[in-house]
Design a protein around this motif. Sequence first.
Motif, PDB file in Angstrom:
ATOM      1  N   ASN A  13       0.521  -1.027   0.053  1.00  0.00           N
ATOM      2  CA  ASN A  13       0.305  -0.035   0.297  1.00  0.00           C
ATOM      3  C   ASN A  13       0.583   1.072   0.348  1.00  0.00           C
ATOM      4  O   ASN A  13       0.399   2.453   0.538  1.00  0.00           O
ATOM      5  CB  ASN A  13      -0.741  -0.127   0.933  1.00  0.00           C
ATOM      6  N   HIS A  14       2.175   1.177   0.291  1.00  0.00           N
ATOM      7  CA  HIS A  14       3.432   2.058  -0.566  1.00  0.00           C
ATOM      8  C   HIS A  14       2.970   3.516   0.531  1.00  0.00           C
ATOM      9  O   HIS A  14       3.109   4.403   0.800  1.00  0.00           O
ATOM     10  CB  HIS A  14       2.999   3.168  -1.151  1.00  0.00           C
ATOM     11  N   PHE A  15       3.082   1.860   2.520  1.00  0.00           N
ATOM     12  CA  PHE A  15       3.497   3.304   3.560  1.00  0.00           C
ATOM     13  C   PHE A  15       4.786   3.494   2.695  1.00  0.00           C
ATOM     14  O   PHE A  15       6.028   3.463   2.480  1.00  0.00           O
ATOM     15  CB  PHE A  15       3.412   2.257   4.132  1.00  0.00           C
ATOM     16  N   ARG A  16       4.786   5.123   3.550  1.00  0.00           N
ATOM     17  CA  ARG A  16       6.275   5.525   3.805  1.00  0.00           C
ATOM     18  C   ARG A  16       6.882   6.029   4.672  1.00  0.00           C
ATOM     19  O   ARG A  16       6.023   6.278   6.024  1.00  0.00           O
ATOM     20  CB  ARG A  16       6.671   6.413   2.657  1.00  0.00           C
ATOM     21  N   LEU A  17       8.133   6.177   5.633  1.00  0.00           N
ATOM     22  CA  LEU A  17       7.976   6.684   6.932  1.00  0.00           C
ATOM     23  C   LEU A  17       9.146   7.912   6.609  1.00  0.00           C
ATOM     24  O   LEU A  17      10.119   7.719   6.338  1.00  0.00           O
ATOM     25  CB  LEU A  17       9.509   5.697   7.580  1.00  0.00           C
ATOM     26  N   LEU A  18       8.700   9.284   7.149  1.00  0.00           N
ATOM     27  CA  LEU A  18       9.557  10.173   7.248  1.00  0.00           C
ATOM     28  C   LEU A  18      10.857   9.873   8.191  1.00  0.00           C
ATOM     29  O   LEU A  18      10.167   9.187   9.473  1.00  0.00           O
ATOM     30  CB  LEU A  18       8.591  11.895   7.774  1.00  0.00           C
ATOM     31  N   ASP A  19      11.611  10.319   8.037  1.00  0.00           N
ATOM     32  CA  ASP A  19      12.797  10.042   8.477  1.00  0.00           C
ATOM     33  C   ASP A  19      13.630  11.166   9.285  1.00  0.00           C
ATOM     34  O   ASP A  19      14.186  11.712   8.882  1.00  0.00           O
ATOM     35  CB  ASP A  19      14.407   9.987   7.336  1.00  0.00           C
ATOM     36  N   PHE A  20      13.180  10.621  10.193  1.00  0.00           N
ATOM     37  CA  PHE A  20      13.623  12.249  11.483  1.00  0.00           C
ATOM     38  C   PHE A  20      14.998  12.096  11.665  1.00  0.00           C
ATOM     39  O   PHE A  20      15.386  12.987  12.225  1.00  0.00           O
ATOM     40  CB  PHE A  20      12.915  11.557  12.285  1.00  0.00           C
ATOM     41  N   GLY A  21      15.573  10.506  11.055  1.00  0.00           N
ATOM     42  CA  GLY A  21      17.689  11.091  11.082  1.00  0.00           C
ATOM     43  C   GLY A  21      17.241  11.968   9.464  1.00  0.00           C
ATOM     44  O   GLY A  21      19.368  12.364   9.921  1.00  0.00           O
ATOM     45  N   ASN A  22      16.786  12.503   8.741  1.00  0.00           N
ATOM     46  CA  ASN A  22      16.975  13.657   8.073  1.00  0.00           C
ATOM     47  C   ASN A  22      16.764  15.049   8.708  1.00  0.00           C
ATOM     48  O   ASN A  22      16.052  15.013   8.922  1.00  0.00           O
ATOM     49  CB  ASN A  22      16.120  12.982   6.625  1.00  0.00           C
ATOM     50  N   PRO A  23      18.512  15.765   8.296  1.00  0.00           N
ATOM     51  CA  PRO A  23      18.314  17.288   9.027  1.00  0.00           C
ATOM     52  C   PRO A  23      17.044  17.996   8.151  1.00  0.00           C
ATOM     53  O   PRO A  23      16.394  18.730   9.276  1.00  0.00           O
ATOM     54  CB  PRO A  23      19.683  17.261   8.484  1.00  0.00           C
ATOM     55  N   ALA A  24      16.854  17.655   7.092  1.00  0.00           N
ATOM     56  CA  ALA A  24      15.866  18.649   6.759  1.00  0.00           C
ATOM     57  C   ALA A  24      14.240  18.315   7.372  1.00  0.00           C
ATOM     58  O   ALA A  24      13.249  18.556   6.736  1.00  0.00           O
ATOM     59  CB  ALA A  24      16.168  18.099   4.807  1.00  0.00           C
TER      60      ALA A  24
END
Length: 359
Positions: free
Chosen positions: A147-158
């Motif tokens: 179902n094309h879930f994605r995780l917002l990467d809190f390790g990505n500074p931006a």
Amino acid sequence: FFFQAEDGIRDDLVTGVQTCALPIFPPISAGPHGVIPSEQTTEANLLGCIRNISSRGVPADNFWLDAGWYTCPDGWDKATGTWAADPARFPNGLRPVADAAKQNGMDFLVWFEPERVMPNTWLYNNHPEWLLAPADFLPERSYQAANHFRLLDFGNPAALAWAKTNFSDFVRTNGITIFRMDSNLHPILYWQNNEATNRIGMRETKHVMGLYEFWDYLTTNNAGLKLDVCSGTGSRIDFEVMRRAMNLTRSDGAWWDPESDQGITIGYAPWATHTGVGTVSDDLYNFRSGMGAVFCANLNWPSTTDADWPRWKALMETVYELREIYAGDFYPLTPWRVSDGDRSEDHTSELQSPDHLVC
């Protein structure tokens, strides 16, 4: 099955982990979702609930707005990733509801799920470079890739910088006093997807450090803001979370199942700083099964039936009378058993602080 907590472990958590930034007692809440589906909340019906609760003298510390207040025509779970109030249902944003809660002596809790990003949302369409896709090495979680879930990467500074600014501004603009954060995905699938073998664990470490930074930013920049980290109904209750946040939902399913409520209390209360969940029913057995220092009553607050309100007021007053005891130490006095009919039988527990209650 239940793990047996060692004597004193809860005292260590209360005194050594939970900080003075958290309330001594979690809020006793009133929520609309026992009768109003998440996707059908509106400014008008929420204001009506608050008005009824106040005018009928029902005690409550907090008004609870859970998922679905954003535009979500296909369901609350399909639209996380666009964080704006549905303009059709909330033409003035959430502020009128927050103001009404405040005027009637209540906090205003609002649900968010910042990490899970679904297709055709603002984050999915505008910042794919901030998102991690899942692997499929857990068959029972394969629906997340399908179902094309994605995780917002809190390790990505931006991504982290955007999340801090965006959600903090939203809290301030809309008068939110309790930030409820959920997480209905399995993050290990995303952290370890195509992660180099000599770097396994680094995405996870950076993400978790980003979460702590995110929560601290919210509370530092919004005076008096409290956090509720429920995250998949209590699957993210580590020491650092307990320093920062309450946990107001230990299991979603237990709202509708009093025996599950009782079983979770027995297994969870000896470990947790606070426990309880609440009810969607005014049936006395169901209501009492969900009682604890944590409690949310999702009753028929839009009701115009006069006969309902004295009973509901009395039930809520009982929660207040007992919550200091429920905030104390919990001692199961007999083993937990379930009968053939899946109803608990012959169980006795004792709560102490400073009085005691045997139930």
